[in-house]
Write an enzyme that holds these catalytic residues in place. Structure first.
Site, PDB file in Angstrom:
ATOM      1  N   SER A 156      24.117 -24.243  35.396  1.00 30.43           N
ATOM      2  CA  SER A 156      23.999 -22.998  36.175  1.00 30.43           C
ATOM      3  C   SER A 156      25.383 -22.537  36.582  1.00 30.43           C
ATOM      4  CB  SER A 156      23.181 -23.270  37.445  1.00 30.43           C
ATOM      5  OG  SER A 156      23.286 -22.186  38.356  1.00 30.43           O
ATOM      6  N   TYR A 169      20.352 -27.871  45.145  1.00 21.73           N
ATOM      7  CA  TYR A 169      20.427 -27.333  43.771  1.00 21.73           C
ATOM      8  C   TYR A 169      21.873 -27.319  43.269  1.00 21.73           C
ATOM      9  CZ  TYR A 169      19.582 -24.016  39.917  1.00 21.73           C
ATOM     10  OH  TYR A 169      19.505 -23.402  38.685  1.00 21.73           O
TER      11      TYR A 169
END
Ligand code: BGC
Length: 271
Positions: A156, A169
């Site tokens: 990401s 995350y």
């Protein structure tokens, strides 16, 4: 000679019942790979994964849906054993499955923290280990590409951009970043390539809230200098390339695909 880029190759895509995983399963299959469409063992995910498998077979490709919670060692081992049983080998692993559990740090439960680390980081470890064991069992006569196997992580932009209220995350994706590069260093002499893609905002269920309304989309687009949200295919075509011999000299690389999100657009004319 196989006319398609990935002809005769066997690929596992984790978390392939929706979003980037689903698009990747379809894209790999359209290039000739036999694709294991992994999904979380729930009824909804099974139905979605089966729909993806049907889409692939209707288009003339080969795929099967296999349920496994990738954060569970026994389920991962069973999925890889089933793949080797049915198809005899593995060539490509796409470590895609990922989840979010947003919370402020003072409200984040250990379960919120652990669930994200278990899926996004430990799950990628479990699948990578099983894939490497399968690659190393290849006989060279069965080799259908330059490498004996390749692993692609779906990371990401939040391996780079800090993310308030999603600290679990961001920590998991930061972990993936050095796990990927360390693994690439370890495995290159064995002719195993390891890379990642780092997507920005892509139109998938995980971030539905960020693009569901015009207001939300306008807010989101302030973060994306290229002026549009990404589509799953923006990512899946890069994954196909990384999996193919066209990328035979590429290992240990994180390919950022984000419409410029990591260019910190708020600094344009400011700062
Ligand atoms: C997250 C999305 C988010 C994007 C950009 C991704 O890793 O899963 O929810 O929209 O990063 O912030």
């Amino acid at each position: 000679m196989h006319s398609k880029t990935l002809g005769q190759q066997v690929a596992i895509v984790t978390g392939a019942s929706s979003g980037i995983g689903r698009a990747t399963a379809i894209a790999l299959a359209m290039e000739g790979a036999i694709v294991i469409v992994n999904h979380f063992p729930s009824e909804d995910d099974r139905i979605n994964a089966e729909a993806g498998v049907r889409e692939i077979s209707d288009a003339g490709g080969r795929a099967v849906a296999v349920a496994a919670d990738i954060s569970r060692e026994d389920q991962v081992e069973a999925m890889f054993a089933e793949t080797l049983d049915r198809f005899g080998k593995l060539d490509i692993l796409v470590n895609n499955a990922g989840i979010e559990r947003p919370a402020s740090i003072q409200d984040m439960t250990l379960a919120d923290w652990q669930a994200v680390i278990d899926v996004n980081l430990t799950g990628q470890f479990l699948c990578s280990r099983a894939a490497v064991r399968a690659f190393l069992n290849h006989k060279s006569s069965e080799q259908t590409s330059g490498a004996i196997g390749t692993i692609i992580f779906v990371s990401s932009v939040h391996a780079i951009i800090p993310w308030a209220f999603q600290t679990n995350y961001a920590a998991s994706k930061g972990g993936v970043s050095l796990f990927m590069r360390s693994l690439a260093q370890e495995l290159a002499p064995m002719k195993i390539r390891v890379n990642s893609v780092a997507p920005g905002a892509i139109r998938t269920p995980i971030n539905h809230e960020a693009w569901m309304s015009d207001e939300k989309m306008a807010q989101l687009l302030k973060l994306i200098p290229y002026g549009r949200i990404g589509e799953p295919e923006d990512i899946s075509r890069a994954i196909v390339w990384l999996a193919s011999d066209a990328a035979d000299y590429v290992t240990g690389t994180a390919l950022v695909i984000d419409g410029g999100m990591t260019l910190y657009p708020a600094f344009r004319g400011e700062g």
